[in-house]
Every structure is written in structure tokens, then in C-alpha cells.
Design a protein around this motif. Structure first.
Motif, PDB file in Angstrom:
ATOM      1  N   SER A 300      39.802  26.498  20.856  1.00 51.02           N
ATOM      2  CA  SER A 300      39.713  25.787  19.580  1.00 51.02           C
ATOM      3  C   SER A 300      41.091  25.370  19.089  1.00 51.02           C
ATOM      4  O   SER A 300      41.286  24.251  18.617  1.00 51.02           O
ATOM      5  N   PHE A 301      42.065  26.270  19.230  1.00 53.68           N
ATOM      6  CA  PHE A 301      43.422  25.935  18.800  1.00 53.68           C
ATOM      7  C   PHE A 301      43.972  24.757  19.598  1.00 53.68           C
ATOM      8  O   PHE A 301      44.535  23.812  19.029  1.00 53.68           O
ATOM      9  N   LEU A 302      43.802  24.784  20.921  1.00 50.17           N
ATOM     10  CA  LEU A 302      44.317  23.698  21.750  1.00 50.17           C
ATOM     11  C   LEU A 302      43.625  22.372  21.456  1.00 50.17           C
ATOM     12  O   LEU A 302      44.195  21.306  21.680  1.00 50.17           O
ATOM     13  N   SER A 303      42.395  22.447  20.925  1.00 47.91           N
ATOM     14  CA  SER A 303      41.681  21.209  20.597  1.00 47.91           C
ATOM     15  C   SER A 303      42.088  20.653  19.235  1.00 47.91           C
ATOM     16  O   SER A 303      41.652  19.569  18.846  1.00 47.91           O
ATOM     17  N   GLY A 304      42.928  21.419  18.488  1.00 49.93           N
ATOM     18  CA  GLY A 304      43.453  20.894  17.225  1.00 49.93           C
ATOM     19  C   GLY A 304      43.088  21.666  15.987  1.00 49.93           C
ATOM     20  O   GLY A 304      43.560  21.349  14.888  1.00 49.93           O
ATOM     21  N   LYS A 469      37.368  27.687  40.374  1.00 47.67           N
ATOM     22  CA  LYS A 469      36.759  27.101  39.183  1.00 47.67           C
ATOM     23  C   LYS A 469      37.732  27.090  38.010  1.00 47.67           C
ATOM     24  O   LYS A 469      37.834  26.095  37.282  1.00 47.67           O
ATOM     25  N   ILE A 470      38.464  28.174  37.806  1.00 45.10           N
ATOM     26  CA  ILE A 470      39.406  28.241  36.696  1.00 45.10           C
ATOM     27  C   ILE A 470      40.546  27.251  36.897  1.00 45.10           C
ATOM     28  O   ILE A 470      40.970  26.577  35.943  1.00 45.10           O
ATOM     29  N   SER A 471      41.050  27.150  38.126  1.00 47.58           N
ATOM     30  CA  SER A 471      42.142  26.199  38.368  1.00 47.58           C
ATOM     31  C   SER A 471      41.675  24.762  38.136  1.00 47.58           C
ATOM     32  O   SER A 471      42.427  23.921  37.622  1.00 47.58           O
ATOM     33  N   LYS A 472      40.419  24.458  38.489  1.00 52.61           N
ATOM     34  CA  LYS A 472      39.869  23.118  38.213  1.00 52.61           C
ATOM     35  C   LYS A 472      39.762  22.882  36.711  1.00 52.61           C
ATOM     36  O   LYS A 472      40.092  21.799  36.213  1.00 52.61           O
ATOM     37  N   TYR A 473      39.276  23.903  35.993  1.00 46.53           N
ATOM     38  CA  TYR A 473      39.190  23.767  34.540  1.00 46.53           C
ATOM     39  C   TYR A 473      40.573  23.493  33.935  1.00 46.53           C
ATOM     40  O   TYR A 473      40.716  22.665  33.032  1.00 46.53           O
ATOM     41  N   ILE A 474      41.598  24.193  34.410  1.00 48.00           N
ATOM     42  CA  ILE A 474      42.954  23.992  33.884  1.00 48.00           C
ATOM     43  C   ILE A 474      43.397  22.552  34.111  1.00 48.00           C
ATOM     44  O   ILE A 474      43.939  21.893  33.205  1.00 48.00           O
ATOM     45  N   LYS A 478      44.153  19.743  31.071  1.00 50.37           N
ATOM     46  CA  LYS A 478      45.434  19.049  30.923  1.00 50.37           C
ATOM     47  C   LYS A 478      45.271  17.524  30.955  1.00 50.37           C
ATOM     48  O   LYS A 478      46.026  16.804  30.305  1.00 50.37           O
ATOM     49  N   ILE A 479      44.269  17.061  31.690  1.00 42.11           N
ATOM     50  CA  ILE A 479      44.066  15.609  31.811  1.00 42.11           C
ATOM     51  C   ILE A 479      43.184  15.064  30.687  1.00 42.11           C
ATOM     52  O   ILE A 479      43.496  14.044  30.058  1.00 42.11           O
ATOM     53  N   LYS A 480      42.083  15.778  30.399  1.00 39.89           N
ATOM     54  CA  LYS A 480      41.070  15.246  29.476  1.00 39.89           C
ATOM     55  C   LYS A 480      41.093  15.866  28.089  1.00 39.89           C
ATOM     56  O   LYS A 480      40.547  15.301  27.137  1.00 39.89           O
ATOM     57  N   GLY A 481      41.657  17.065  27.977  1.00 47.78           N
ATOM     58  CA  GLY A 481      41.615  17.766  26.705  1.00 47.78           C
ATOM     59  C   GLY A 481      40.431  18.717  26.640  1.00 47.78           C
ATOM     60  O   GLY A 481      39.437  18.554  27.360  1.00 47.78           O
ATOM     61  N   ILE A 482      40.537  19.703  25.753  1.00 45.05           N
ATOM     62  CA  ILE A 482      39.518  20.757  25.625  1.00 45.05           C
ATOM     63  C   ILE A 482      38.149  20.191  25.275  1.00 45.05           C
ATOM     64  O   ILE A 482      37.140  20.471  25.937  1.00 45.05           O
ATOM     65  N   ALA A 483      38.071  19.410  24.214  1.00 49.86           N
ATOM     66  CA  ALA A 483      36.775  18.946  23.702  1.00 49.86           C
ATOM     67  C   ALA A 483      36.027  18.128  24.745  1.00 49.86           C
ATOM     68  O   ALA A 483      34.813  18.309  24.946  1.00 49.86           O
ATOM     69  N   GLN A 484      36.732  17.221  25.428  1.00 51.45           N
ATOM     70  CA  GLN A 484      36.078  16.379  26.420  1.00 51.45           C
ATOM     71  C   GLN A 484      35.562  17.207  27.586  1.00 51.45           C
ATOM     72  O   GLN A 484      34.467  16.953  28.106  1.00 51.45           O
ATOM     73  N   CYS A 485      36.338  18.215  27.980  1.00 52.29           N
ATOM     74  CA  CYS A 485      35.890  19.099  29.071  1.00 52.29           C
ATOM     75  C   CYS A 485      34.620  19.847  28.686  1.00 52.29           C
ATOM     76  O   CYS A 485      33.691  19.966  29.487  1.00 52.29           O
ATOM     77  N   ILE A 486      34.593  20.390  27.473  1.00 53.83           N
ATOM     78  CA  ILE A 486      33.411  21.128  27.013  1.00 53.83           C
ATOM     79  C   ILE A 486      32.181  20.222  27.031  1.00 53.83           C
ATOM     80  O   ILE A 486      31.091  20.626  27.458  1.00 53.83           O
TER      81      ILE A 486
END
Length: 493
Positions: A300-304, A469-474, A478-486
Motif C-alpha cells: 500500500s505504501f509503495l502504491s502511494g 514467482k517472487i522474482s517475477k512479481y518484483i 518495478k515496471i507496472k507499479g503495485i496497483a496495476q500488478c494487483i
């Protein structure tokens, strides 16, 4: 303007049944509040004598207000705003054992005393080998308590009916067992007579307890307005959320003589549970309440977002939290499902409390150890049950690794970047050094080294799959942002 005192509250004189080590906000908004209700409901009829256990601070305000004060509860109950102000009249007196040792010992001679409550911080339940029986008083809380118990045993000629029930609320595992261990060790070190040791072992109870209530303390920024509204000056006022839970584990039943559960029957969101095993309730709290906090806060923090309330008002973060709780945490717990669902609903209301500003960066402190203690047990159990990774909890670990990737190291913390603004990453020095030393490695290598460092996933069948899976999520974060990934990964519901 009137000052809050016994004349103002019309406090009834009641026999002292509880000696309380600690005068802080939590005890006054939790234990003393509950006892006040029990007195009002005519199921207890007892008062509290407070002992200030350390030399820091003074008791001047308590003396000025004759130990009378008010508790202001504010939050959500059944999704509706709830405000309650209660004058607390359950505290009879206060003494500073570091300056008036005789007044302290005199409490041990009160025949009606039955309970010892304490909140001396997590560091309080520890032995100090420099303590001596002749000290007035000893330094550590367990040694002070041993002196108190000795005075009581001697006063009442080792009468087994005058034994006491210890109810520590310090936030450590098995707090009653730990306190008992320290008292026993102190008795042995001081070579106290066997008659006393037998009396403590046979006549006293050391209960393990679990407590839960957010106490926000003195409302400094609002106090003048509150005084004006109420027409009374109360410098001891304490604010808290409506929710309260006290789980008390005891080998012998004590609820008939200490019926706080009956007193709170009609108070929504508040309960006292007497049990012979507090661990399932602790697991429920750690895995659902604390686990939810830890699993969504860094993402949540990283998403703003900056606070828990902002997170709850953000549909993506709120949906992520709900899916995590209901699909990945609750199914791994063994308590009755209805009980777990009710607790989860209460957690949601607590997170949405508009009167509490809970900073996500505050929650982020020591997140590595928190994730391991609060989230990993749910991950491990989920894998055992389903033979696959829980997507949301796995994603939360990826968000943690992104959060910890600082750009530079300063005294006691790392510096991270969010939306071109710096933030502090705080954890043990060893953890901070690890992330700083690995800040330039690729994502896959970072996850592998992190697993080796923390020993995470070494005991599950899907270790290699989790690394990928975790490395892919990371990479995606970094590319799309937290919210878009979720959203793309369907991690919210």
C-alpha cells in the motif's frame, strides 16, 4: 472550571481487590475500564490500587485528580461511528514504590487483595541478578513482586486462601509462565525459606494472557475543546478504540470470582475469554490482524498511501487485503469458521477507524521478522493444504523486497525512493546491511540470497517455484507499479 476528582465523579468506596503495576495509558483504558463496568453491573465490587513500578515520572496528576479520569472510545461498531465517554472510578489509590516502599508493602497486607495486574513493558519480565531481598525496592518487576508476595505470606501466616492471581498483560509469549519462572528463580537466588516457596507454588496462580486494544493516549490536540464541552478539566483522559479483547488462560477456573466476561456481555466488540489454552486466540490475532497489517502495508505504501485508513479507502489495497484474509489466511486456521469471520469483520472495522492515524511507515519497522512470524505460517499451511503458493501472500513478500531496496545507507536506516520522495527503511542492522550489500543484484539472485539469509521456504516443497514467482512479481512491480500488478494478477476481490 472544575477538576476531575472523587467529588465530581461521586466515586463509591470499594474494597481493594486488584494491585496494578503500571499507571500507563493501556492499563487505564483496558483493565481499569473493564473493572469499572464490572462494578457498574454489580458483578465485581472491587477497586484497584496502582503501583508506579519505576522511578521515571511522577504521580502528581493522579494525586491532584484523586485517581479519577475518563476514557474516550472512538471508532466504528457495526460499520457505524461509535463514541463513548466514561468516567473511571475503579482506581482507589496510587503509590510510588521507589519513594514509599512502606506504602507499597502495606498493599500486600490488605486482606481483600486477590489479583496482581502488570504492564511493565516487554522488558519488564526479566530477572536482574543484582537484585537483593533487602533492596527497598528491588529493581526488576519479578523481584518487586517476590518481595510483595513474601510480605503477604508472612502477614497472613501462609494461609493458602490468601494466595494471589497474577494477570500480566506484557506483550511476550506465555507471559504468565515467564513471570512465574522469574519469581521462582528470584526465590531460589535469595534462598528464601521453603515454606514461602511452597506457598507461592501451591497458593498462587500465574495466568497467561493475551490483550488487544489500540490505545491512542492523551488527546493533546483536542483536549481544550473536550474540556469545554464536558465542563471539567481532566488531565488524565485517555482515548482508545471500541474493540477490546482479553484472553485469560488459567489451570484453575477464576471467572466466577473475576466475572469480567459477564460484565461485557452487552458491549459490542469487547470481550473477556477465560480458557485453558490461549494459543488459538493468539494465533488468530497474529495471523489475521497482524498478518493483514504486514501483508498489505508495504504494498500500500509503495502504491502511494501513507496510512491504514487511506489503504482502506483505496479499492485496490482494500480488495487485496480482503482476498488475503478470507482466501489465504482464514482457511489455514483451526478455530470455528464463524468465530474467524467475526474476528475478520472486527479487524476491518478497526482498520477503518476514522479517529486513528496509523502510519504505514510505522508499521514497516522490522518488517522482515514480522513477515516471517505473522505471514509465513499462513503460507506454509496453505502450501500443505493446497500444494500451491498463496498468490497474495507471495506477492506481499515481493512488495517487501521492493520496499527494502534502498539507494543509500545512513546511520541506523536505509533510504528508499517512492515517487521521487525519500523514505526511511528501519530494521535490525544485519538486515539493513544485507539489503544494501545486495542492492545491485538481479531480482532472482536477490530472492535466492534472501531465502538463504532468513531460512524462509527451506521447509516447503515449492521453494524453487516461490523463488521464480517472487522474482517475477518484483520485476512486474518495478515496471507496472503495485496497483496495476494487483489488478492484472487478480489479487483483489
Amino acid at each position: 472550571m472544575e477538576i476531575m476528582n472523587r467529588c465530581y465523579t461521586h466515586a463509591k468506596k470499594r474494597p481493594v481487590k486488584i494491585v496494578q503495576f503500571g499507571e500507563g495509558n493501556f492499563l487505564r483504558a483496558f483493565v481499569d475500564y473493564m473493572v469499572d463496568i464490572a462494578n457498574e453491573e454489580n458483578v465485581f465490587d472491587g477497586s484497584i490500587a496502582i503501583v508506579k513500578p519505576i522511578s521515571y515520572g511522577n504521580i502528581d496528576l493522579f494525586t491532584k485528580q484523586e485517581c479519577q479520569y475518563s476514557v474516550l472510545l472512538r471508532g466504528l461498531v457495526d460499520n457505524e461511528e461509535y463514541v463513548e465517554k466514561r468516567m473511571i472510578t475503579s482506581v482507589d489509590s496510587i503509590c510510588d514504590c521507589t519513594t514509599d516502599y512502606e506504602a507499597y508493602l502495606s498493599l500486600a497486607r490488605i486482606e481483600t487483595v486477590k489479583y496482581i495486574v502488570s504492564n511493565t513493558t516487554e522488558a519488564g519480565i526479566k530477572c536482574d541478578e543484582t537484585d537483593k531481598f533487602e533492596d527497598k525496592p528491588a529493581k526488576s518487576y519479578p523481584a518487586k513482586l517476590t518481595q510483595f508476595l513474601y510480605e503477604r505470606a508472612e502477614t497472613f501466616n501462609y494461609d493458602s486462601t490468601k494466595g494471589l492471581i497474577m494477570l500480566p498483560v506484557e506483550l511476550i509469549d506465555n507471559n504468565g509462565d515467564e513471570l512465574k519462572k522469574c519469581v521462582y528463580e528470584t526465590m531460589d537466588r535469595w534462598n528464601l525459606k521453603s515454606e514461602f516457596k511452597d506457598w507461592v507454588k501451591e497458593s498462587c496462580i500465574f495466568a497467561n494472557t493475551l490483550v488487544d486494544r489500540i490505545v491512542t493516549g492523551y488527546p493533546k490536540n483536542e483536549i481544550e475543546e473536550i474540556w469545554e464541552q464536558e465542563g471539567v478539566q481532566d488531565e488524565l483522559m485517555v482515548t482508545a478504540e471500541p474493540f477490546a479483547l482479553w484472553v485469560i488462560e488459567s489451570d484453575k477456573p477464576i471467572n466466577d470470582e473475576f466475572p469480567l466476561d459477564k460484565a461485557l456481555e452487552n458491549k459490542k466488540g469487547m470481550s473477556v475469554i477465560f480458557t485453558d489454552n490461549h494459543k488459538p486466540y493468539k494465533q488468530r490475532k497474529v495471523r489475521i490482524l497482524n498478518g493483514a497489517h504486514t501483508s498489505f502495508s508495504l504494498a500500500s505504501f509503495l502504491s502511494g498511501n501513507d496510512t491504514v485508513l487511506e489503504s482502506m479507502n483505496d479499492p485496490v489495497t482494500f480488495g487485496f487485503m480482503n482476498k488475503t484474509i478470507y482466501e489465504e489466511i482464514i482457511p489455514t486456521l483451526d478455530l470455528p469458521k464463524e468465530d474467524l469471520l467475526n474476528f475478520a469483520n472486527q479487524v476491518e472495522s478497526r482498520f477503518k477507524n476514522p479517529f486513528i492515524r496509523h502510519e504505514l511507515l510505522s508499521i514497516s519497522l522490522n518488517s522482515v521478522s514480522k513477515w516471517k512470524a505473522r505471514c509465513y505460517p499462513s503460507v506454509k499451511r496453505y502450501i500443505e493444504m493446497n500444494h500451491e503458493l498463496p498468490s497474495n501472500l507471495t506477492f506481499s513478500l515481493a512488495a517487501l523486497l521492493c520496499f527494502y531496496q534502498g539507494i543509500r545507507k545512513e546511520m541506523g536506516y536505509l533510504v528508499g525512493i517512492r515517487n521521487e520522495h525519500e523514505y526511511r527503511i528501519q530494521d535490525d542492522e544485519d538486515i539493513l546491511n544485507f539489503f544494501y550489500e545486495n542492492k545491485d543484484v538481479d531480482n532472482l539472485e536477490l530472492v535466492q540470497r534472501f531465502f538463504n539469509k532468513t531460512n524462509l521456504f527451506s521447509d516447503v516443497e515449492l521453494k524453487e517455484e516461490s523463488i521464480m514467482k517472487i522474482s517475477k512479481y518484483i520485476t512486474d512491480i518495478k515496471i507496472k507499479g503495485i496497483a496495476q500488478c494487483i489488478k492484472e494478477e487478480h489479487l483483489y476481490g
